[in-house]
Motif scaffolding. Structure first.
Motif, PDB file in Angstrom:
ATOM      1  N   GLN A 128       0.619  -1.299  -0.294  1.00 46.60           N
ATOM      2  CA  GLN A 128      -0.056  -0.149  -0.051  1.00 46.60           C
ATOM      3  C   GLN A 128       0.916   1.490   0.003  1.00 46.60           C
ATOM      4  N   LYS A 217      -2.460   5.230   9.940  1.00 45.96           N
ATOM      5  CA  LYS A 217      -3.267   3.292   9.592  1.00 45.96           C
ATOM      6  C   LYS A 217      -3.264   2.031  11.559  1.00 45.96           C
ATOM      7  N   ILE A 219      -3.148  -1.371  12.038  1.00 46.70           N
ATOM      8  CA  ILE A 219      -2.981  -3.051  11.666  1.00 46.70           C
ATOM      9  C   ILE A 219      -2.240  -3.563  12.400  1.00 46.70           C
ATOM     10  N   GLY A 239     -12.670  -0.619  10.352  1.00 46.87           N
ATOM     11  CA  GLY A 239     -11.651   0.080   9.205  1.00 46.87           C
ATOM     12  C   GLY A 239     -10.277  -0.291   9.950  1.00 46.87           C
ATOM     13  N   ALA A 240      -9.943  -1.259  11.018  1.00 46.35           N
ATOM     14  CA  ALA A 240      -8.286  -1.813  11.081  1.00 46.35           C
ATOM     15  C   ALA A 240      -8.860  -2.763   9.802  1.00 46.35           C
ATOM     16  N   THR A 241      -7.181  -3.044   9.720  1.00 43.69           N
ATOM     17  CA  THR A 241      -6.805  -4.185   9.048  1.00 43.69           C
ATOM     18  C   THR A 241      -5.770  -5.052   9.873  1.00 43.69           C
ATOM     19  N   THR A 242      -6.684  -6.562   9.836  1.00 41.84           N
ATOM     20  CA  THR A 242      -5.757  -7.288  10.978  1.00 41.84           C
ATOM     21  C   THR A 242      -5.564  -7.901  10.003  1.00 41.84           C
ATOM     22  N   ARG A 334      -8.461  -8.866   6.410  1.00 41.75           N
ATOM     23  CA  ARG A 334      -9.577  -8.413   6.677  1.00 41.75           C
ATOM     24  C   ARG A 334      -8.798  -6.673   7.109  1.00 41.75           C
ATOM     25  N   ARG A 335     -11.082  -6.770   6.528  1.00 42.11           N
ATOM     26  CA  ARG A 335     -10.960  -5.098   7.632  1.00 42.11           C
ATOM     27  C   ARG A 335     -11.936  -5.214   8.155  1.00 42.11           C
ATOM     28  N   GLU A 337     -15.538  -4.028   9.347  1.00 42.72           N
ATOM     29  CA  GLU A 337     -16.724  -3.704   8.546  1.00 42.72           C
ATOM     30  C   GLU A 337     -17.431  -4.141   9.698  1.00 42.72           C
ATOM     31  N   ASN A 345     -15.447  -8.913  10.975  1.00 46.75           N
ATOM     32  CA  ASN A 345     -14.142  -8.938   9.957  1.00 46.75           C
ATOM     33  C   ASN A 345     -13.791  -9.147   9.073  1.00 46.75           C
TER      34      ASN A 345
END
Length: 355
Positions: A128, A217, A219, A239-242, A334-335, A337, A345
């Motif tokens: 990204q 961000k 993560i 919005g947390a991305t894991t 995963r995000r 949402e 997730n």
């Protein structure tokens, strides 16, 4: 089964038991005429001496053929020499420290290790264009493993770690740590902290301190957005991305069936976690090993049958590495949402096993 059935970590045992019961509901309680009986012993938490004593009692008094469970690494480590001496296979269904299976030739793992789980989130962040990272991890062995794995993968990919901090395991005040992060102006903050009330506190302070407003961000590993705490995290976590090897949203027919069975047993609002799926897969491994080696097999013969077994899990395809006896599996980005009003997730990228 040596698991946390009561006390502050009772959710561990509850999830594992649900996974085991779901598997036996689908596949029965016998393998080629041999009845599979599960004896549950409550270890209460990270108590190595208790785990060791329970393992000895199960082997000597109950004459068990397999030891399983192990929510915490210290418990698994304490039982490893017992399993080795007795030549009894032990199936680890949660403990996640790196290279854990090397501690006994009789240990097999169906959960995950942070050394193989974390690198994909570092790779994804770099893809990204996020070239500067700060790390915040819980100050104990799994946190150290996650920290090491992220640093190595991120720096090898050309990223720069501009700061890191280890925080007390049960801290709920992240404000001073996040101020340092804010001042450092990274592109991403990589986080590994535990569920309970710890991860919700991290998200709350992340928002209060305005890190997202500064373009930072968040993560991390799936531990920070564990299904059982999503309602507590609330919209602070959106919005947390894991990265994790499982989400209850995993798009497969087997997983849809599994989620339905899990919720039928525990309640429509309940959410299965990787812990329940690892227990489900632990039973799949045991059944598969017995079918391969013979229903009366035990000890070394059963262990050999476990090596190289591959099958479909609610999380996707998995296998047992014949050399390390550790699980080989996909990792999913995963995000967090809202899906039909519920926090979920949602997987959107897959890093396939071995790639």
């Amino acid at each position: 089964m040596i698991a946390e059935m009561t006390g502050p970590f009772a959710e561990f045992g509850r999830q594992m038991k649900a996974g085991i019961e779901a598997y036996q509901k689908q596949h029965g309680t016998t393998v080629d005429g041999q009845r599979i009986e599960v004896i549950y012993k409550d270890v209460g938490g990270p108590q190595p001496e208790v785990a060791k004593r329970l393992a000895q009692e199960l082997i000597v008094q109950d004459k068990v053929d397999i030891l399983a469970g192990f929510g915490f690494t210290p418990n698994a480590l304490a039982v490893a020499p017992v399993a080795t001496q007795a030549k009894v296979p032990m199936v680890v269904m949660n403990a996640a420290s790196a290279k854990l299976t090397s501690r006994s030739p009789y240990m097999v793992r169906t959960s995950f290790g942070y050394d193989t789980m974390v690198p994909p989130i570092a790779q994804w962040a770099l893809e990204q264009g996020q070239k500067k990272a700060y790390m915040i991890v819980a100050d104990y062995a799994p946190g150290h493993d996650a920290e090491k794995a992220f640093r190595q993968a991120y720096e090898q990919g050309g990223g720069e770690i501009i700061g890191s901090v280890r925080v007390p395991l049960m801290t709920v005040d992240f404000a001073p740590y996040l101020q340092r992060v804010k001042d450092s102006k990274p592109d991403v903050l990589f986080a590994f902290v535990n569920a309970g009330n710890v991860a919700p506190a991290l998200f709350k302070d992340f928002k209060t301190k305005g890190l997202a407003d500064d373009g930072i961000k968040l993560i991390g590993t799936g531990d920070i957005v564990y299904e059982s705490i999503l309602d507590v995290i609330g919209d602070n976590g959106l919005g947390a991305t894991t990265v994790y090897p499982y989400s209850m949203q995993h798009p497969s027919e087997l997983n849809r069936t599994y989620v339905q069975q899990f919720q039928a047993a525990l309640g429509a609002k309940e959410r299965p976690t990787i812990m329940s799926v690892s227990a489900y897969d632990g039973m799949a491994l045991i059944y598969g090993g017995l079918k391969k080696a013979g229903a009366n097999a035990g000890g070394q013969a059963l262990l050999e049958a476990f090596k190289g077994l591959a099958f479909e899990s609610p999380r996707g395809p998995i296998a047992i590495d014949p050399e390390t006896r550790d699980v080989v599996q996909n990792q999913y980005i995963r995000r967090l949402e809202r899906v039909d009003g519920e926090l979920m997730n949602v997987e959107f990228k897959t890093y396939e096993a071995g790639r």
